[in-house]
Design an enzyme around this catalytic site. Sequence first.
Site, mmCIF file in Angstrom:
data_model
loop_
_atom_site.group_PDB
_atom_site.id
_atom_site.type_symbol
_atom_site.label_atom_id
_atom_site.label_comp_id
_atom_site.label_asym_id
_atom_site.label_seq_id
_atom_site.Cartn_x
_atom_site.Cartn_y
_atom_site.Cartn_z
ATOM 1 N NE ARG A 101 -3.652 2.015 2.890
ATOM 2 C CZ ARG A 101 -4.895 2.241 2.473
ATOM 3 N NH1 ARG A 101 -5.458 1.393 1.623
ATOM 4 N NH2 ARG A 101 -5.574 3.297 2.890
ATOM 5 C CB VAL A 118 -5.483 5.553 -1.008
ATOM 6 C CG1 VAL A 118 -5.458 4.042 -0.783
ATOM 7 C CG2 VAL A 118 -4.496 5.941 -2.110
ATOM 8 C CB SER A 119 -11.143 3.982 -0.212
ATOM 9 O OG SER A 119 -11.678 4.641 -1.340
ATOM 10 C CB ALA A 120 -11.007 3.977 5.065
#
Length: 408
Positions: free
Chosen positions: A39, A73-75
Amino acid sequence: MTDDSSPAARLRHELADALLARGQIVSPAVDKAFRTVPREMFVPDGTPLDAVYSVDNPLITKTDEHGAHISSVSAVYIQVRMIEMAELAPGMTVLEIGSGGYNAALLAEVVGPGGHVVSVDIDAEITEQARNSLARTGYGERVTVVQADAQHPLSGFSQFDRILVTVGAWDVPPAWLDQLAADGVLVVPLRMNGVTRTIAFRRCGGHLASVDVEVAGFVPMRGAGAHAERTFLLPDRHGKHIKLQFDSEPPEPITALDGVLATEPVSVWSGVTIANGVSFAGLHLWLAAFLPGFCRVGADPDTDLASRLGKTWFPFGVVRDDSFAYVAVRPAMDGGGVEFGATAYGPHGQAAATALTEQVRAWDHHGRSSEPAFGFWPAGSRPAPPPGRSAVLSKRHGAVSISWPQAD
């Protein structure tokens, strides 16, 4: 791709362990994906690793000239839920609407070398960053990144087994239905009168029916699919403002609210309570579905109303003629919870507050103990929601039904 002894790898495994413990990872392929994809390679340089691998926090990657978030960038918690909701399998083709790179890499891991992911975004800068990040991490051949407005048909591609939308959508355009396989799943954060639910839809006859739902919000869609809320500012006696935002046309005439903040507020209490720490997200959706004049309410900082709204948890309200009311709470249950009510301004504030609290009681009686089902009915079809208490919200390309099951 990465050194398993690195701090990032350790945090990656801790993140996957946490998602397993919370019951959000349920399949081995998704577990492997979250332990594999780095990530930290898809976020802005310098982002601390503890922020990168936080479960609940999104990472903003782009803002507009006003500071509004337009890409992120989504949770992690919603990324894993959406992937599980999609029920992916090896060899599938997946369309991701709203790019960034990381989520597309996760999807590529789950569908495996025999599958393929197409990631689309309207923003050339975002697609370029995604393309570069995917190439650096070894996913460049398994993910095709396209710059396009996904409201329109995606040329050069046939139907997809799964479509995942990672931006907030107000509608379901025909292009998505045309490019979704007959037995496919569409996962979309759908905005309904200002309220968003991330919904997994499958085809059911001539419409879409929900098979899974999650509470989550996303940055709004841009391009042809954008939908601007109507916003009105009400000045108070000190020159500060209250902001009322409507998903559709506001009650007329909105000018009847001029000077309303100079009136004495009145409160009405519902008798409906909830314990601390218990979610009541369903109340917001119920009000959005059944309360005419529903709106979101905000206030300038350093105003009395701003401090009150900060304690309501849900800053939503209703406009009725020359008055408006907003959701309020006060301590209840011997300090272990709160009671819902409404505080109102205007000549008919009592009526506005009463209308709101009546719907709080209706939710308590008919919607609190059950989850609603959702349907999308394309233009030309006639919405026919299941028995129970239902609302139908019109969209540009069809209608959305929200249905709570019939009480036994």
